[in-house]
Scaffold this motif. Structure first.
Motif, short mmCIF file in Angstrom:
data_model
loop_
_atom_site.label_atom_id
_atom_site.label_comp_id
_atom_site.label_asym_id
_atom_site.label_seq_id
_atom_site.Cartn_x
_atom_site.Cartn_y
_atom_site.Cartn_z
N GLN A 46 0.83 -1.21 0.00
CA GLN A 46 0.00 0.00 0.00
C GLN A 46 0.87 1.26 0.00
N LEU A 47 1.90 1.25 0.82
CA LEU A 47 2.79 2.41 0.89
C LEU A 47 3.51 2.65 -0.44
N ARG A 48 3.92 1.57 -1.07
CA ARG A 48 4.61 1.71 -2.35
C ARG A 48 3.66 2.26 -3.42
N ASP A 49 2.41 1.83 -3.37
CA ASP A 49 1.42 2.36 -4.32
C ASP A 49 1.23 3.87 -4.10
N LEU A 50 1.14 4.25 -2.82
CA LEU A 50 1.00 5.67 -2.50
C LEU A 50 2.23 6.46 -2.92
N LEU A 51 3.40 5.86 -2.73
CA LEU A 51 4.65 6.52 -3.12
C LEU A 51 4.71 6.72 -4.63
N VAL A 52 4.33 5.71 -5.38
CA VAL A 52 4.31 5.83 -6.84
C VAL A 52 3.35 6.94 -7.26
N ALA A 53 2.19 7.01 -6.59
CA ALA A 53 1.22 8.06 -6.92
C ALA A 53 1.80 9.44 -6.63
N ALA A 54 2.49 9.59 -5.49
CA ALA A 54 3.09 10.88 -5.13
C ALA A 54 4.21 11.24 -6.09
N GLN A 55 5.02 10.27 -6.46
CA GLN A 55 6.11 10.52 -7.41
C GLN A 55 5.57 10.88 -8.79
N THR A 56 4.48 10.22 -9.17
CA THR A 56 3.85 10.53 -10.46
C THR A 56 3.30 11.95 -10.46
N ARG A 125 3.48 20.79 -6.32
CA ARG A 125 4.67 19.95 -6.48
C ARG A 125 5.42 19.80 -5.15
N GLU A 126 5.51 20.89 -4.41
CA GLU A 126 6.17 20.83 -3.10
C GLU A 126 5.44 19.86 -2.17
N SER A 127 4.09 19.92 -2.22
CA SER A 127 3.30 19.01 -1.39
C SER A 127 3.54 17.56 -1.80
N ALA A 128 3.60 17.31 -3.12
CA ALA A 128 3.85 15.96 -3.62
C ALA A 128 5.24 15.48 -3.21
N GLN A 129 6.21 16.39 -3.25
CA GLN A 129 7.58 16.02 -2.86
C GLN A 129 7.66 15.71 -1.37
N GLU A 130 6.91 16.46 -0.56
CA GLU A 130 6.90 16.19 0.88
C GLU A 130 6.28 14.82 1.16
N ARG A 131 5.18 14.53 0.44
CA ARG A 131 4.55 13.21 0.61
C ARG A 131 5.50 12.11 0.16
#
Length: 247
Positions: A46-56, A125-131
């Protein structure tokens, strides 16, 4: 079926080792690390899926920001050119001057709007990078927990497998001197009776089914030859007589 009393008693040793091997196998399957690793692995997925979404999202925002900044630069360059024309005095017609000044004002507003868009994208973008950073740390933490649980599980495997290997060798040695037909019957019954093929007769009670023999059954056991392979009338397991049978 007949077998020497000593061979029959050896079945109890084989049974004890089989029970131990069964316990070790159950313990191996039931290690708490199994559930721990399974739960952590689900969390990691689940965390990896969320990380991929944030990186995307970060990547998408980067492209949006580049495009928006290019738009701002284009408007800025055009405004600079217009201002240079205005300052040079090359435009003398009042109407052309008015149109040029109006365009400079319009471009300034357009530039301001586009810069607001750039700022909004940068905030996203900053918010996505923080996530992404937070999720990266959480992924690393959960992976460390999985690695730790896996190491503990493997250590338990090693210990249990070593003990099982020793018990298996002991069983091979003892079973090797038990008559083949008696061992075959024992193995068949063990498969049919939940892992217990032979049971001790202790104080007139079968330790396989835990039921006490009635007086008729006791008399039949007493009358039987020591070489006779007896079966419990209740559970049909091989009934082994010892000095503690209470006969």
């Amino acid at each position: 079926m007949n077998a020497a009393p000593a061979d029959q008693i050896r079945l109890l040793d084989v049974q004890s080792l089989d029970a131990r091997l069964q316990q070790l196998a159950h313990k191996r399957r039931s290690l708490p690390e199994h559930a721990e690793i399974e739960s952590l692995t689900k969390d990691l997925t689940q965390l990896r899926d969320l990380l991929v979404a944030a990186q995307t999202e970060d990547s998408d925002c980067a492209r949006e920001q580049t495009k928006a900044e290019q738009d701002v630069d284009q408007v800025r360059q055009r405004a600079v050119r217009d201002q240079q024309r205005l300052d040079s005095g090359a435009v003398s017609s009042p109407k052309d001057l008015e149109n040029l000044q109006r365009e400079i004002i319009s471009l300034a507003k357009r530039q301001g709007d586009l810069e607001d868009v750039v700022l909004e994208i940068m905030e996203r973008r900053e918010s996505a990078q923080e996530r992404s950073a937070e999720l990266t740390e959480r992924v690393s933490s959960v992976q460390s927990k999985i690695d730790d649980a896996t190491a503990r599980r493997d250590a338990s495997y090693e210990s249990l497998d070593s003990e099982a290997a020793t018990a298996t060798k002991e069983r091979e040695v003892i079973a090797g001197v038990v008559p083949a037909d008696l061992l075959k019957l024992y193995d068949k019954l063990r498969q049919q009776q939940g892992g217990v093929g032979a049971a001790r007769l202790y104080q007139r009670r079968c330790e396989g089914c835990r039921l006490e023999l009635n007086i008729t059954e006791v008399n039949e056991v007493k009358a039987a030859s020591p070489d006779t392979v007896l079966r419990c009338e209740n559970c049909r397991r091989i009934l082994i007589r010892t000095s503690e049978s209470g006969l």
